[in-house]
Design a protein around this motif. Structure first.
Motif, mmCIF file in Angstrom:
data_model
loop_
_atom_site.group_PDB
_atom_site.id
_atom_site.type_symbol
_atom_site.label_atom_id
_atom_site.label_comp_id
_atom_site.label_asym_id
_atom_site.label_seq_id
_atom_site.Cartn_x
_atom_site.Cartn_y
_atom_site.Cartn_z
ATOM 1 N N UNK A 15 0.848 -1.195 0.000
ATOM 2 C CA UNK A 15 0.000 0.000 0.000
ATOM 3 C C UNK A 15 0.882 1.244 0.000
ATOM 4 N N UNK A 16 0.398 2.267 -0.661
ATOM 5 C CA UNK A 16 0.980 3.602 -0.559
ATOM 6 C C UNK A 16 -0.126 4.482 0.005
ATOM 7 N N UNK A 17 -0.008 4.823 1.280
ATOM 8 C CA UNK A 17 -1.083 5.548 1.943
ATOM 9 C C UNK A 17 -2.297 4.656 2.055
ATOM 10 N N UNK A 46 5.600 -2.911 -11.797
ATOM 11 C CA UNK A 46 6.926 -2.429 -11.405
ATOM 12 C C UNK A 46 7.078 -2.409 -9.891
ATOM 13 N N UNK A 47 6.003 -2.120 -9.177
ATOM 14 C CA UNK A 47 6.052 -2.162 -7.710
ATOM 15 C C UNK A 47 6.405 -3.567 -7.239
ATOM 16 N N UNK A 52 10.692 -7.496 -5.270
ATOM 17 C CA UNK A 52 11.598 -8.610 -5.492
ATOM 18 C C UNK A 52 13.056 -8.153 -5.447
ATOM 19 N N UNK A 53 13.299 -6.968 -5.986
ATOM 20 C CA UNK A 53 14.671 -6.438 -6.026
ATOM 21 C C UNK A 53 15.164 -5.969 -4.667
ATOM 22 N N UNK A 54 14.230 -5.687 -3.741
ATOM 23 C CA UNK A 54 14.633 -5.194 -2.430
ATOM 24 C C UNK A 54 14.594 -3.691 -2.293
ATOM 25 N N UNK A 55 14.069 -3.000 -3.317
ATOM 26 C CA UNK A 55 13.951 -1.540 -3.252
ATOM 27 C C UNK A 55 12.715 -1.120 -2.449
ATOM 28 N N UNK A 56 11.741 -2.015 -2.352
ATOM 29 C CA UNK A 56 10.537 -1.793 -1.548
ATOM 30 C C UNK A 56 10.285 -3.034 -0.705
ATOM 31 N N UNK A 57 9.636 -2.836 0.435
ATOM 32 C CA UNK A 57 9.262 -3.959 1.279
ATOM 33 C C UNK A 57 7.747 -4.173 1.213
ATOM 34 N N UNK A 58 7.296 -5.437 1.106
ATOM 35 C CA UNK A 58 5.854 -5.678 1.139
ATOM 36 C C UNK A 58 5.282 -5.378 2.515
#
Length: 369
Positions: A15-17, A46-47, A52-58
């Motif tokens: 989620x974003x916000x 892309x999210x 998967x790349x580690x740039x964002x956390x679920x």
């Protein structure tokens, strides 16, 4: 025997916000498989790649790569290769230095670096460009160098984020062939992100179609195109003609339908159960529709399970091996794709007959469309 997977996503949410951009994403990717995330802008593809790349956390769910949980693991500890939409090459470094960068960070010996850089540049067919700088390269060459840099570390997983979107059509076609060849030759498990349907069809062992953060369908390119699971997949992948209709009955093979304009059709039965009066959307691909001159020798007799309507040719477009014909049939504008023939020709304003088999039509509940 239990299968082992290189990538597993279990109930991933992000989620974003207050906006959920990825919702309950589940996927298992086998070793050496090329899986494409396909969908419109903002669908979450892309999210998901960035998680998967580690740039964002679920926010919820579990990511597993090569059997190891990756939640909380930083990007530089995930043994991944990534190619971005922009080439992201260091302008002050030569081709060889750009490709070697990841190996230097890993403290690989100088002799090993030279060997691996030379080998990977041979693989992407650019061994003669080692001493050039990015500004001296074409767009296609830069993207090949970006791919070489991702491959030289021998990653367990290759992530490609719309790597061809900045290239012209001809170069894009050439480079997608190159990427497919490399992926199959090296056997690296690959996840590819694109909004281009043709690209997804060409590159993939399987395609994940996404819309508004949700998985609409996962399947082979043939399954996605021939047996779409939802109205969205039918509309988004390839061209479709759509009709709004009501179920009027059926038998063990077909549903009978009546459009809002009073035309009657039949469509193959599927796994869904409908009742008389249910509102549905009917879809048929342009290439499944036969086009014939009214009253000509070619006009075929009516057959059971064949839908037939009359119309008028409004527009003709020559597209090489086939012709796209726009036909007006009552209030409907129908697209037909037919093989080009110098013998059989149509003219704008000419009356024509359209027909297609009931098994070539798909129906979905109206609320899905």
């Amino acid at each position: 025997m239990t299968k082992s997977y290189d990538v597993e996503l279990h109930q991933i949410r992000k989620r974003f916000g207050s906006t959920t951009v990825v919702d309950n994403f589940n996927l298992q990717v086998e070793r050496g498989e090329c899986v494409t995330f396909l969908g419109p802008s903002g669908c979450g593809k892309t999210t998901t790649l960035n998680m998967l790349a580690g740039f964002l956390e679920p926010d919820e769910g579990t990511l597993i790569i090569k059997g190891k949980p990756m939640n909380g693991v930083p990007a530089n500890k995930r043994d991944l290769g990534m190619v971005f939409q922009t080439y992201s090459l260091f302008p002050h470094m030569t081709v060889a230095e750009n490709v070697a960068y990841g190996l230097k960070l890993r403290k690989v010996s100088k002799s090993e670096i030279e060997t691996r850089v030379r080998k990977v540049l041979d693989v992407v067919k650019l061994p003669h460009l080692t001493d050039r700088y990015p500004k001296q390269l074409s767009g296609g060459q830069r993207q090949r160098i970006a791919i070489a840099r991702a491959l030289v570390t021998e990653p367990s997983l290759l992530l490609l984020d719309e790597p061809l979107s900045n290239l012209d059509a001809k170069l894009r076609e050439e480079l997608r062939e190159e990427i497919k060849r490399l992926q199959q030759e090296i056997g690296v498990t690959t996840i590819f992100v694109t909004h281009d349907q043709e690209e997804a069809m060409y590159m993939s062992d399987r395609i994940v179609v996404l819309d508004h953060g949700k998985v609409e369908q996962i399947g082979t390119p043939e399954d996605i195109y021939q047996q779409p699971a939802t109205a969205f997949v039918h509309e988004f992948v390839g061209k479709s003609n759509g009709f709004q209709a009501v179920i009027t009955g059926g038998d063990e093979h077909h549903w009978r339908l009546k459009t809002t304009e009073g035309m009657t059709f039949s469509a193959k039965r599927n796994d869904r159960l409908y009742n008389s009066g249910d509102e549905v959307s009917v879809y048929v691909r342009p290439e499944y529709i036969s086009l014939e001159k009214v009253g000509s020798m070619q006009e075929t007799a009516e057959e059971a399970g064949v839908n037939s309507i009359s119309g008028t040719v409004k527009l003709l477009s020559f597209l090489g091996s086939f012709i796209e014909v726009i036909v007006e049939a009552g209030s409907h504008i129908i697209t037909v794709r037919t093989n080009y023939s110098p013998i059989i020709s149509f003219a704008e304003g000419e009356p024509v007959k359209l027909s297609w088999n009931a098994y070539q039509a798909n129906i979905f509940p109206r609320k899905e469309a």
